[in-house]
Write a protein that holds these residues in place. Structure first.
Motif, PDB file in Angstrom:
ATOM      1  N   UNK A 169       9.630   8.453  -6.909  1.00 11.83           N
ATOM      2  CA  UNK A 169       9.308   7.043  -6.652  1.00 11.83           C
ATOM      3  C   UNK A 169       8.279   6.948  -5.537  1.00 11.83           C
ATOM      4  N   UNK A 170       7.267   6.129  -5.751  1.00 13.67           N
ATOM      5  CA  UNK A 170       6.239   5.897  -4.731  1.00 13.67           C
ATOM      6  C   UNK A 170       6.234   4.396  -4.405  1.00 13.67           C
ATOM      7  N   UNK A 171       5.644   4.011  -3.260  1.00 12.63           N
ATOM      8  CA  UNK A 171       5.757   2.594  -2.860  1.00 12.63           C
ATOM      9  C   UNK A 171       5.120   1.627  -3.852  1.00 12.63           C
ATOM     10  N   UNK A 172       3.880   1.905  -4.273  1.00 11.65           N
ATOM     11  CA  UNK A 172       3.191   0.977  -5.166  1.00 11.65           C
ATOM     12  C   UNK A 172       2.254   1.739  -6.089  1.00 11.65           C
ATOM     13  N   UNK A 173       1.623   0.997  -6.983  1.00 11.98           N
ATOM     14  CA  UNK A 173       0.747   1.631  -7.970  1.00 11.98           C
ATOM     15  C   UNK A 173      -0.409   2.390  -7.307  1.00 11.98           C
ATOM     16  N   UNK A 174      -0.860   1.885  -6.172  1.00 10.97           N
ATOM     17  CA  UNK A 174      -1.978   2.545  -5.489  1.00 10.97           C
ATOM     18  C   UNK A 174      -1.634   3.988  -5.125  1.00 10.97           C
ATOM     19  N   UNK A 175      -0.371   4.253  -4.874  1.00 10.00           N
ATOM     20  CA  UNK A 175       0.056   5.592  -4.457  1.00 10.00           C
ATOM     21  C   UNK A 175       0.295   6.528  -5.658  1.00 10.00           C
ATOM     22  N   UNK A 176       0.255   6.002  -6.877  1.00 11.92           N
ATOM     23  CA  UNK A 176       0.579   6.834  -8.050  1.00 11.92           C
ATOM     24  C   UNK A 176      -0.405   7.993  -8.238  1.00 11.92           C
ATOM     25  N   UNK A 177      -1.730   7.753  -8.189  1.00  7.07           N
ATOM     26  CA  UNK A 177      -2.653   8.856  -8.519  1.00  7.07           C
ATOM     27  C   UNK A 177      -2.545  10.068  -7.600  1.00  7.07           C
ATOM     28  N   UNK A 178      -2.395   9.834  -6.290  1.00 15.05           N
ATOM     29  CA  UNK A 178      -2.346  10.994  -5.388  1.00 15.05           C
ATOM     30  C   UNK A 178      -1.096  11.812  -5.667  1.00 15.05           C
TER      31      UNK A 178
END
Ligand code: INI
Length: 155
Positions: free
Chosen positions: A53-62
């Motif tokens: 789980x990541x905070x938001x969509x912006x963090x998905x690619x990294x």
């Protein structure tokens, strides 16, 4: 007859990472349910699936890139929901998450599938997270399995 190469859709023996954002959790949890259901119905057991789980969509690619390069997974499935608000924030995030997920796939040569909704309204997101337009989490999981199979055929 031309030679036709098509992937099979099976999760047997396949190790899958699912990156899912917490932002808009009400939608993302349904995308996750859809992806898990697709993997299990195609032969995966729980120990083959890792959910991050990541905070938001912006963090998905990294995170997707990190997992794809880790050598521990056969595919990475990206799930999230970006829903338009009153500012251009939506445009920045949705462009970056799509570009970044594609870059993770190109740079790792591991299938990275895109189950990130980019919707104008919450109703559109609900429709694509298990209501009348299917479940994009399911679709992303099946696409990842097909690509894993295709890449193996070309080895
Ligand atoms: N993150 C989402 O996953 N969906 C959204 O709709 C969203 N909006 O609209 O703001 C969103 N923002 C958070 C963003 O992804 C990052 O987590 C945040 O900017 C911190 O880097």
């Amino acid at each position: 007859m031309p030679k036709l190469i098509e992937g099979k859709i099976s999760a047997q023996g396949i190790k899958c990472a699912i990156v899912v954002s917490r932002f808009n959790d009400f939608i993302c949890q349904r995308l996750l349910d859809g992806a898990m259901d697709a993997l299990v119905r195609h032969g995966a057991s729980d120990d083959q699936i890792t959910v991050i789980k990541v905070p938001g969509a912006f963090e998905i690619p990294s995170m997707a890139k990190r997992l794809a390069l880790a050598g521990r997974f056969d595919c990475v499935i990206c799930l999230g929901a970006v829903i338009r608000g009153a500012t251009p924030h939506f445009d920045h995030i949705s462009a970056q998450v799509a570009r970044g997920a594609a870059a993770a796939a190109y740079e790792s040569q591991i299938p990275v599938s895109f189950g990130v909704l980019t919707c104008d309204t919450i109703e559109q997101a609900i429709e694509r997270a298990g209501a009348k337009s299917g479940n994009k989490g399911w679709d992303a999981a099946v696409s990842a399995l097909e690509m894993v199979s295709l890449l193996k055929m070309l080895d």
